[in-house]
Design a protein around this motif. Structure first.
Motif, PDB file in Angstrom:
ATOM      1  N   GLU A   1       0.863  -1.157   0.002  1.00  0.00           N
ATOM      2  CA  GLU A   1      -0.105  -0.002  -0.123  1.00  0.00           C
ATOM      3  C   GLU A   1       0.968   1.181  -0.043  1.00  0.00           C
ATOM      4  OE1 GLU A   1      -4.025   1.410   0.774  1.00  0.00           O
ATOM      5  OE2 GLU A   1      -3.413  -0.637   0.634  1.00  0.00           O
ATOM      6  N   ASP A   2       1.802   1.104   0.516  1.00  0.00           N
ATOM      7  CA  ASP A   2       2.821   2.350   0.769  1.00  0.00           C
ATOM      8  C   ASP A   2       3.632   2.424  -0.501  1.00  0.00           C
ATOM      9  OD1 ASP A   2       2.130   3.089   3.367  1.00  0.00           O
ATOM     10  OD2 ASP A   2       3.711   1.611   4.147  1.00  0.00           O
ATOM     11  N   LEU A   3       3.840   1.487  -1.167  1.00  0.00           N
ATOM     12  CA  LEU A   3       4.789   1.356  -2.483  1.00  0.00           C
ATOM     13  C   LEU A   3       4.120   1.552  -3.620  1.00  0.00           C
ATOM     14  CD1 LEU A   3       7.102  -1.780  -1.753  1.00  0.00           C
ATOM     15  CD2 LEU A   3       8.018   0.709  -2.020  1.00  0.00           C
ATOM     16  N   ILE A   4       2.984   1.100  -3.802  1.00  0.00           N
ATOM     17  CA  ILE A   4       2.330   1.189  -5.340  1.00  0.00           C
ATOM     18  C   ILE A   4       0.993   1.803  -5.161  1.00  0.00           C
ATOM     19  CG2 ILE A   4       3.716  -0.521  -6.313  1.00  0.00           C
ATOM     20  CD1 ILE A   4       1.248  -2.471  -5.585  1.00  0.00           C
ATOM     21  N   GLY A   5       0.289   1.883  -3.929  1.00  0.00           N
ATOM     22  CA  GLY A   5      -1.035   2.383  -3.619  1.00  0.00           C
ATOM     23  C   GLY A   5      -1.905   1.124  -3.195  1.00  0.00           C
ATOM     24  N   ALA A   6      -3.428   1.526  -3.380  1.00  0.00           N
ATOM     25  CA  ALA A   6      -4.207   0.391  -2.851  1.00  0.00           C
ATOM     26  C   ALA A   6      -4.141  -0.875  -3.464  1.00  0.00           C
ATOM     27  CB  ALA A   6      -5.649   0.728  -3.201  1.00  0.00           C
ATOM     28  N   THR A   7      -3.927  -2.001  -2.728  1.00  0.00           N
ATOM     29  CA  THR A   7      -3.557  -3.248  -2.888  1.00  0.00           C
ATOM     30  C   THR A   7      -4.432  -4.303  -2.448  1.00  0.00           C
ATOM     31  OG1 THR A   7      -1.464  -2.620  -3.367  1.00  0.00           O
ATOM     32  CG2 THR A   7      -1.656  -5.012  -3.149  1.00  0.00           C
ATOM     33  N   ARG A   8      -4.881  -5.343  -3.130  1.00  0.00           N
ATOM     34  CA  ARG A   8      -5.514  -6.587  -2.502  1.00  0.00           C
ATOM     35  C   ARG A   8      -4.543  -7.743  -2.869  1.00  0.00           C
ATOM     36  NH1 ARG A   8     -10.937  -5.787  -1.568  1.00  0.00           N
ATOM     37  NH2 ARG A   8     -11.976  -4.242  -2.798  1.00  0.00           N
ATOM     38  N   ALA A   9      -3.954  -8.487  -1.765  1.00  0.00           N
ATOM     39  CA  ALA A   9      -3.037  -9.316  -2.052  1.00  0.00           C
ATOM     40  C   ALA A   9      -3.434 -10.797  -1.459  1.00  0.00           C
ATOM     41  CB  ALA A   9      -1.854  -9.160  -0.948  1.00  0.00           C
ATOM     42  N   GLU A  10      -3.333 -11.791  -2.219  1.00  0.00           N
ATOM     43  CA  GLU A  10      -3.668 -13.278  -2.018  1.00  0.00           C
ATOM     44  C   GLU A  10      -2.382 -14.250  -2.016  1.00  0.00           C
ATOM     45  OE1 GLU A  10      -6.537 -14.185  -0.962  1.00  0.00           O
ATOM     46  OE2 GLU A  10      -7.562 -12.449  -1.550  1.00  0.00           O
ATOM     47  N   ILE A  11      -2.356 -14.992  -1.145  1.00  0.00           N
ATOM     48  CA  ILE A  11      -0.988 -15.845  -1.025  1.00  0.00           C
ATOM     49  C   ILE A  11      -1.614 -17.359  -1.678  1.00  0.00           C
ATOM     50  CG2 ILE A  11       0.717 -16.915   0.424  1.00  0.00           C
ATOM     51  CD1 ILE A  11       0.735 -13.679   0.160  1.00  0.00           C
ATOM     52  N   VAL A  12      -0.888 -17.756  -2.371  1.00  0.00           N
ATOM     53  CA  VAL A  12      -0.988 -19.101  -2.993  1.00  0.00           C
ATOM     54  C   VAL A  12       0.396 -19.988  -2.330  1.00  0.00           C
ATOM     55  CG1 VAL A  12      -0.908 -20.876  -4.822  1.00  0.00           C
ATOM     56  CG2 VAL A  12      -2.145 -18.510  -5.012  1.00  0.00           C
ATOM     57  N   VAL A  13      -0.037 -21.106  -1.266  1.00  0.00           N
ATOM     58  CA  VAL A  13       1.080 -21.916  -0.946  1.00  0.00           C
ATOM     59  C   VAL A  13       1.324 -23.026  -1.717  1.00  0.00           C
ATOM     60  CG1 VAL A  13       1.789 -23.290   1.055  1.00  0.00           C
ATOM     61  CG2 VAL A  13       0.667 -21.188   1.503  1.00  0.00           C
ATOM     62  N   THR A  14       2.355 -23.152  -2.606  1.00  0.00           N
ATOM     63  CA  THR A  14       2.687 -24.202  -3.523  1.00  0.00           C
ATOM     64  C   THR A  14       4.160 -24.562  -3.705  1.00  0.00           C
ATOM     65  OG1 THR A  14       2.255 -24.598  -6.026  1.00  0.00           O
ATOM     66  CG2 THR A  14       2.682 -22.211  -5.314  1.00  0.00           C
TER      67      THR A  14
END
Length: 317
Positions: free
Chosen positions: A292-305
């Motif tokens: 959020e501080d680097l590129i702006g509004a962000t939605r993040a998801e993590i894929v464990v693989t």
């Protein structure tokens, strides 16, 4: 909603409200001037302002929804609404310009075919040009100021600022050119004065149609799921790699999409050891805050693989 986001939304809404009513006034003024002056150029100007008025209504509603959490009806949220708005708005503007080109082309065809072309009345054009140019410059300044206040992340405000400048350029170009037509009387171009406004419209269209075409191409890439710009992707990958290293996870890669002011980030990780679901959630939240501080509004998801989620080149199935 955080305090900054709420404040940004308020600034955006106020700017769009001012733009909405200003464009409604300019639309009526343009259509009235077109009727009084018999000018196709004024008709185009009025139609352009009418499109801006309708767009401002839609933009206010869309801007209020961007960033809302996912729901059962909208499992991915409303983030792509902004991109859809900019895409269809660009298409509408392109349509208006194509319509104007057809009308002007028909007028030129009528003239050279020996048909009757209405004589222009220049008085209303002079008054209209001065008033509308002043309003457009004020609108462009207002939108740009709001765009800066909201962190330069609102595609809606950026689009509206450009639209106001284009509208002003249309008014300046068409008004100045039309008012110069009477000075052509008695010259070699004198016989062509009746179609002067049609020629002016075609020149202006050729000068400005590239802007909505470029915007349409950009937003179409966003809708197609094309990766975000390389600079954005590099920032995400670097931040994710650093955070994964701190946690002792193996970082495979990050997929980054951009939808207007919102960024979607999917990170592929291999923890190399058993971890709890709460650990994955904590990593996601911490990463989202950093991004959020680097590129702006962000939605993040993590894929464990155990893999990076990419198929080998040449494989489609």
């Amino acid at each position: 909603m955080s305090g900054d986001k709420a404040q940004h939304l308020t600034v955006e809404r106020r700017a769009l409200t001012v733009g909405k009513w200003a464009n409604l006034f300019m639309a009526f003024a343009g259509l009235l001037t077109a009727w009084l002056s018999r000018s196709d150029a004024m008709l185009v100007d009025g139609l352009y302002s009418a499109v801006n008025f309708v767009s401002a209504i839609a933009a206010a509603k869309i801007g209020a929804r961007v960033g809302l959490p996912p729901t059962r009806a909208r499992p991915w949220g409303h983030d792509f609404d902004e991109v859809l708005y900019v895409t269809f708005r660009s298409l509408i503007l392109i349509g208006v310009l194509v319509f104007a080109a057809v009308v002007s082309g028909m007028k030129i065809w009528t003239f050279f075919s020996g048909g009757s072309v209405p004589e222009l009345v220049f008085g209303p054009i002079a008054v209209y040009a001065v008033v509308i140019v002043s309003i457009c410059l004020a609108l462009a300044f207002n939108f740009h100021r709001a765009y800066r206040k909201t962190g330069k992340r609102s595609a809606i405000l950026k689009t509206e600022a450009r639209a106001a400048l284009i509208d002003g350029a249309l008014s300046v170009g068409s008004g100045a050119a039309l008012l110069s037509l009477p000075f052509l009387e008695g010259t070699v171009l004198g016989p062509y004065v009746p179609i002067g406004d049609a020629v002016i419209v075609l020149v202006l269209i050729l000068a400005i149609i590239w802007q909505p075409l470029a915007t349409f191409r950009t937003t179409l890439a966003d809708l197609a799921g094309v990766s975000a710009p390389s600079g954005t992707h590099a920032k995400v990958a670097r931040a994710t790699r650093d955070l994964a290293r701190d946690k002792g996870y193996r970082f495979h890669r990050a997929a980054v999409l951009q939808a207007g002011r919102m960024h979607w980030v999917v990170v592929y990780l291999d923890p190399d050891r058993p971890i709890a679901a709460a650990d994955v959630d904590a990593f996601r939240d911490l990463l989202a805050a950093r991004l959020e501080d680097l590129i702006g509004a962000t939605r993040a998801e993590i894929v464990v693989t155990a893999s990076d989620g990419l198929k080998p080149a040449g494989r489609t199935g």
